[in-house]
Design a protein around this motif. Sequence first.
Motif, PDB file in Angstrom:
ATOM      1  N   SER A 243      -8.999 -10.198  16.328  1.00  0.00           N
ATOM      2  CA  SER A 243      -9.476  -9.932  14.970  1.00  0.00           C
ATOM      3  C   SER A 243      -8.494 -10.443  13.930  1.00  0.00           C
ATOM      4  CB  SER A 243      -9.694  -8.427  14.774  1.00  0.00           C
ATOM      5  OG  SER A 243     -10.583  -7.918  15.741  1.00  0.00           O
ATOM      6  N   ILE A 244      -7.217 -10.071  14.077  1.00  0.00           N
ATOM      7  CA  ILE A 244      -6.196 -10.504  13.118  1.00  0.00           C
ATOM      8  C   ILE A 244      -5.850 -11.966  13.324  1.00  0.00           C
ATOM      9  CG2 ILE A 244      -3.856 -10.119  12.271  1.00  0.00           C
ATOM     10  CD1 ILE A 244      -5.800  -7.893  11.607  1.00  0.00           C
ATOM     11  N   GLY A 245      -5.634 -12.370  14.580  1.00  0.00           N
ATOM     12  CA  GLY A 245      -5.255 -13.745  14.861  1.00  0.00           C
ATOM     13  C   GLY A 245      -6.272 -14.751  14.364  1.00  0.00           C
ATOM     14  N   SER A 246      -7.555 -14.482  14.583  1.00  0.00           N
ATOM     15  CA  SER A 246      -8.588 -15.426  14.150  1.00  0.00           C
ATOM     16  C   SER A 246      -8.665 -15.509  12.631  1.00  0.00           C
ATOM     17  CB  SER A 246      -9.959 -15.024  14.723  1.00  0.00           C
ATOM     18  OG  SER A 246     -10.344 -13.731  14.281  1.00  0.00           O
ATOM     19  N   GLU A 247      -8.451 -14.375  11.943  1.00  0.00           N
ATOM     20  CA  GLU A 247      -8.460 -14.406  10.477  1.00  0.00           C
ATOM     21  C   GLU A 247      -7.222 -15.126   9.941  1.00  0.00           C
ATOM     22  OE1 GLU A 247      -9.841 -14.021   6.674  1.00  0.00           O
ATOM     23  OE2 GLU A 247     -10.904 -13.625   8.558  1.00  0.00           O
ATOM     24  N   ILE A 248      -6.093 -14.988  10.604  1.00  0.00           N
ATOM     25  CA  ILE A 248      -4.912 -15.761  10.219  1.00  0.00           C
ATOM     26  C   ILE A 248      -5.226 -17.251  10.316  1.00  0.00           C
ATOM     27  CG2 ILE A 248      -2.563 -16.402  10.915  1.00  0.00           C
ATOM     28  CD1 ILE A 248      -2.108 -13.495  11.707  1.00  0.00           C
ATOM     29  N   CYS A 249      -5.909 -17.650  11.379  1.00  0.00           N
ATOM     30  CA  CYS A 249      -6.299 -19.053  11.532  1.00  0.00           C
ATOM     31  C   CYS A 249      -7.188 -19.501  10.375  1.00  0.00           C
ATOM     32  CB  CYS A 249      -7.035 -19.257  12.859  1.00  0.00           C
ATOM     33  SG  CYS A 249      -6.004 -19.009  14.324  1.00  0.00           S
ATOM     34  N   ARG A 250      -8.133 -18.669   9.975  1.00  0.00           N
ATOM     35  CA  ARG A 250      -9.028 -19.035   8.862  1.00  0.00           C
ATOM     36  C   ARG A 250      -8.240 -19.192   7.566  1.00  0.00           C
ATOM     37  NH1 ARG A 250     -11.798 -14.604  11.256  1.00  0.00           N
ATOM     38  NH2 ARG A 250     -13.448 -15.314  12.667  1.00  0.00           N
TER      39      ARG A 250
ATOM     40  N   TYR B 263       2.905 -17.601  14.088  1.00  0.00           N
ATOM     41  CA  TYR B 263       2.380 -16.271  13.781  1.00  0.00           C
ATOM     42  C   TYR B 263       2.051 -15.609  15.111  1.00  0.00           C
ATOM     43  CZ  TYR B 263       1.878 -17.991   9.005  1.00  0.00           C
ATOM     44  OH  TYR B 263       2.129 -18.513   7.755  1.00  0.00           O
ATOM     45  N   HIS B 264       2.796 -14.553  15.422  1.00  0.00           N
ATOM     46  CA  HIS B 264       2.653 -13.903  16.725  1.00  0.00           C
ATOM     47  C   HIS B 264       1.771 -12.657  16.577  1.00  0.00           C
ATOM     48  CE1 HIS B 264       3.445 -12.417  20.668  1.00  0.00           C
ATOM     49  NE2 HIS B 264       4.251 -11.438  20.276  1.00  0.00           N
ATOM     50  N   ALA B 265       0.484 -12.827  16.923  1.00  0.00           N
ATOM     51  CA  ALA B 265      -0.476 -11.734  16.786  1.00  0.00           C
ATOM     52  C   ALA B 265      -0.957 -11.207  18.126  1.00  0.00           C
ATOM     53  CB  ALA B 265      -1.683 -12.197  15.955  1.00  0.00           C
ATOM     54  N   ALA B 266      -0.506 -11.798  19.234  1.00  0.00           N
ATOM     55  CA  ALA B 266      -0.946 -11.354  20.555  1.00  0.00           C
ATOM     56  C   ALA B 266      -0.320 -10.002  20.881  1.00  0.00           C
ATOM     57  CB  ALA B 266      -0.540 -12.386  21.602  1.00  0.00           C
ATOM     58  N   ALA B 267      -1.149  -9.025  21.219  1.00  0.00           N
ATOM     59  CA  ALA B 267      -0.626  -7.683  21.528  1.00  0.00           C
ATOM     60  C   ALA B 267      -1.735  -6.799  22.072  1.00  0.00           C
ATOM     61  CB  ALA B 267      -0.022  -7.033  20.284  1.00  0.00           C
ATOM     62  N   HIS B 268      -1.330  -5.799  22.855  1.00  0.00           N
ATOM     63  CA  HIS B 268      -2.216  -4.681  23.188  1.00  0.00           C
ATOM     64  C   HIS B 268      -2.060  -3.642  22.079  1.00  0.00           C
ATOM     65  CE1 HIS B 268      -3.376  -6.302  26.936  1.00  0.00           C
ATOM     66  NE2 HIS B 268      -2.290  -5.978  27.636  1.00  0.00           N
ATOM     67  N   LYS B 269      -3.169  -3.080  21.591  1.00  0.00           N
ATOM     68  CA  LYS B 269      -3.073  -2.199  20.428  1.00  0.00           C
ATOM     69  C   LYS B 269      -3.826  -0.878  20.568  1.00  0.00           C
ATOM     70  CE  LYS B 269      -7.028  -4.417  18.177  1.00  0.00           C
ATOM     71  NZ  LYS B 269      -7.516  -5.154  16.994  1.00  0.00           N
ATOM     72  N   HIS B 270      -4.558  -0.680  21.668  1.00  0.00           N
ATOM     73  CA  HIS B 270      -5.377   0.527  21.787  1.00  0.00           C
ATOM     74  C   HIS B 270      -4.526   1.688  22.294  1.00  0.00           C
ATOM     75  CE1 HIS B 270      -8.808   3.087  22.742  1.00  0.00           C
ATOM     76  NE2 HIS B 270      -9.563   2.230  22.084  1.00  0.00           N
ATOM     77  N   VAL B 271      -4.349   2.708  21.448  1.00  0.00           N
ATOM     78  CA  VAL B 271      -3.386   3.783  21.747  1.00  0.00           C
ATOM     79  C   VAL B 271      -3.698   4.524  23.045  1.00  0.00           C
ATOM     80  CG1 VAL B 271      -2.454   5.993  20.933  1.00  0.00           C
ATOM     81  CG2 VAL B 271      -2.685   4.065  19.349  1.00  0.00           C
TER      82      VAL B 271
ATOM     83  N   ALA C 131      -4.903  -7.998   5.742  1.00  0.00           N
ATOM     84  CA  ALA C 131      -3.851  -8.010   6.749  1.00  0.00           C
ATOM     85  C   ALA C 131      -3.369  -9.432   7.008  1.00  0.00           C
ATOM     86  CB  ALA C 131      -4.379  -7.387   8.048  1.00  0.00           C
ATOM     87  N   SER C 132      -4.313 -10.343   7.105  1.00  0.00           N
ATOM     88  CA  SER C 132      -3.951 -11.734   7.413  1.00  0.00           C
ATOM     89  C   SER C 132      -3.215 -12.382   6.253  1.00  0.00           C
ATOM     90  CB  SER C 132      -5.217 -12.523   7.748  1.00  0.00           C
ATOM     91  OG  SER C 132      -5.903 -11.912   8.818  1.00  0.00           O
ATOM     92  N   ARG C 133      -3.628 -12.079   5.027  1.00  0.00           N
ATOM     93  CA  ARG C 133      -2.936 -12.638   3.865  1.00  0.00           C
ATOM     94  C   ARG C 133      -1.498 -12.122   3.790  1.00  0.00           C
ATOM     95  NH1 ARG C 133      -8.012 -11.324  -0.031  1.00  0.00           N
ATOM     96  NH2 ARG C 133      -9.366 -13.028   0.655  1.00  0.00           N
ATOM     97  N   LEU C 134      -1.313 -10.851   4.128  1.00  0.00           N
ATOM     98  CA  LEU C 134       0.043 -10.298   4.124  1.00  0.00           C
ATOM     99  C   LEU C 134       0.923 -11.024   5.127  1.00  0.00           C
ATOM    100  CD1 LEU C 134       2.174  -8.201   3.331  1.00  0.00           C
ATOM    101  CD2 LEU C 134       1.199  -6.681   5.049  1.00  0.00           C
ATOM    102  N   VAL C 135       0.374 -11.291   6.299  1.00  0.00           N
ATOM    103  CA  VAL C 135       1.139 -11.995   7.322  1.00  0.00           C
ATOM    104  C   VAL C 135       1.550 -13.380   6.814  1.00  0.00           C
ATOM    105  CG1 VAL C 135       1.007 -13.022   9.623  1.00  0.00           C
ATOM    106  CG2 VAL C 135       0.066 -10.743   9.230  1.00  0.00           C
ATOM    107  N   ILE C 136       0.603 -14.097   6.197  1.00  0.00           N
ATOM    108  CA  ILE C 136       0.882 -15.450   5.706  1.00  0.00           C
ATOM    109  C   ILE C 136       1.872 -15.418   4.545  1.00  0.00           C
ATOM    110  CG2 ILE C 136      -0.173 -17.432   4.558  1.00  0.00           C
ATOM    111  CD1 ILE C 136      -2.670 -16.879   6.262  1.00  0.00           C
ATOM    112  N   GLN C 137       1.693 -14.457   3.627  1.00  0.00           N
ATOM    113  CA  GLN C 137       2.621 -14.345   2.504  1.00  0.00           C
ATOM    114  C   GLN C 137       4.020 -14.002   2.992  1.00  0.00           C
ATOM    115  OE1 GLN C 137       1.850 -14.536  -1.306  1.00  0.00           O
ATOM    116  NE2 GLN C 137       3.884 -15.195  -0.670  1.00  0.00           N
TER     117      GLN C 137
END
Length: 618
Positions: free
Chosen positions: A297-304, A367-375, A491-497
């Motif tokens: 979700s985040i990685g693909s939006e960062i790409c966009r 941009y390193h967005a690969a991760a497991h995130k489900h608590v 979220a993606s804009r914050l990462v890029i900024q």
Amino acid sequence: MTYKKRLLLLMFIDSVIVSFSIYMSHFFLNPYVKVFDVSILTSSIVLLVTHHLFSSVFGLYKRVWRYASMEELRGIFFVVTLSIVVAASVQAIVFQTVFERALTVTWMLHIILIGGVRFAWKYYKTYGIRLFPAKREVTATVEEPENRTLIIGAGSAGRMLARQMKETQAVDCDLVGFVDDDFTMHHLKVSGLPVLGSIHYLEQVVEAYEVNHIVIAVPSAERERIKEIVEKAQVVCRNVQILPMIEDIALGNVSVNQVRDVSIEDLLGRDPIELDMDSISDTLTDQTILVTGAGGSIGSEICRQVAKFKPKHLILLGHGENSIYTIEMELRQTYQDDFDIITEIADVQDADRMMNVMEKHQPHVVYHAAAHKHVPLMERNPQEAIKNNVMGTKNVAEAADAHGVGNFVMVSTDKAVNPTSVMGASKRMAEMVVQHMDSKSRTRFVAVRFGNVLGSRGSVIPLFKKQIQNGGPVTVTHPEMNRYFMTIPEASRLVIQAGSLARGGEIFVLDMGEPVKIVDLAENLIKLSGYSVDEIGVEFTGLRPGEKMYEELLGEDEVHEEQVWPKIYVGKSVEPNVNSVLDCIDQLEDFDSSLLRERVLGIAHGRVFEDEELAVVK
């Protein structure tokens, strides 16, 4: 009708009007005037030639008269006036006199008839052959429009929306009017519709006019104000829609009549983050950019978001081939040959593969967005959380360092602050790895921390929507549980900024406003889906393992009050205890799940383990 035929028809109509106007002007002044008088013929020829000439110059024949407005009327005024001025000049030269009264009457007739024909055509295309709009009659045999529609906002956007809804025959609605807080409009008509009062009296207006459909047309309003209007509208009407953001309309991404259903993002009450386009462009344009977890979700939006800055190469790295294929096809369809799109199916846990990828592509930014995130899943599988989130980050970071990457930006989470879960602890450990790498590398390593992302995979929104579709109830863990929320684009804009602001070692945090109660989020989503809370119901299930009641964005020792960019903070660097992290990775297979959970939580909270404590029993 083709353009050529339309042009000839308009020129013929205008020629008739010009000839008729100049003859009638002389006739009004002298009923016995001769039709073929030399002065009349000369003036007619001059007016015809100059009218067509100036009409071409001012683009009068290229106007779409169905949408005629004051701009078209201004064009007619200039064309007719200039034609009359030229005709007067010719009369003065040829006849040594100017027929002022005849030319004045000609000018008036010319404007009235030229403008009248065009606006009559506009009226016909809008209302058909009716001379007057039909009155609304309530009878048993006449089918009423499905929606009795009220527009909130009588400004320019509301007026455009009303006009297009009138002109679009496919829109099955009966516009009853506007409400607007501008009291100077009250009791007046805008676009033929009454302004029925202010938003404060929305409930009374809805009841009095039997409104069952509301469209919010205030795209330039602040998010907090939009949130207030949405909440008021939802109380009195189930069917509430909203006009797109003003920037989307201005950029041509959507039309003013493309109303959409109100989304849960509209209730955040926070204006979106603004980007420093110049600094980001310097970082990304014509550069090689690599995104790990590019199918998420985040990685693909960062790409966009990155794609908008036209990099030289964009490398999409991910473990799941289907998700990588999906984002690749989307980007290729949008950007085609603007830049190279390269895919790498790879696992960040494979250190050699990460080295090979970095050596092959030599990226400028990672941009390193690969991760497991489900608590809850990571609570049951702590080894996998450490392998993917910590070891994977270490592998990518070391590969970036070895091959001279300029900026490395890691996507983190607010769950890394005082973590109570394995997932949060693993992300804090990954932050420690990144901060440690920054201390010994020429690469600038930073982390970006944000809260829950609305609509991302595994978030509560898709779960709530599915539960609502199934008739409920919506399950919430605790009535007091709250979270910070943001949208995927935010979220993606914050990462890029953050990548453009990076100096090395920082943890960037977005100002996400006030936290939102999960139960309020659930109830709002129920209402947005067209149901009442009583119909669907909300059920409290209790906290799950590893979950916190409240989330934090910065620990007490990380707080830094100054913003480095509007709505972006940076935490103070804290010396990481990276040795414990590395020891934990090295002995990962020696821990059982419960002992590993205890160890990673201790490391994340800064506990220093003695040598004897590192001895474990398989």
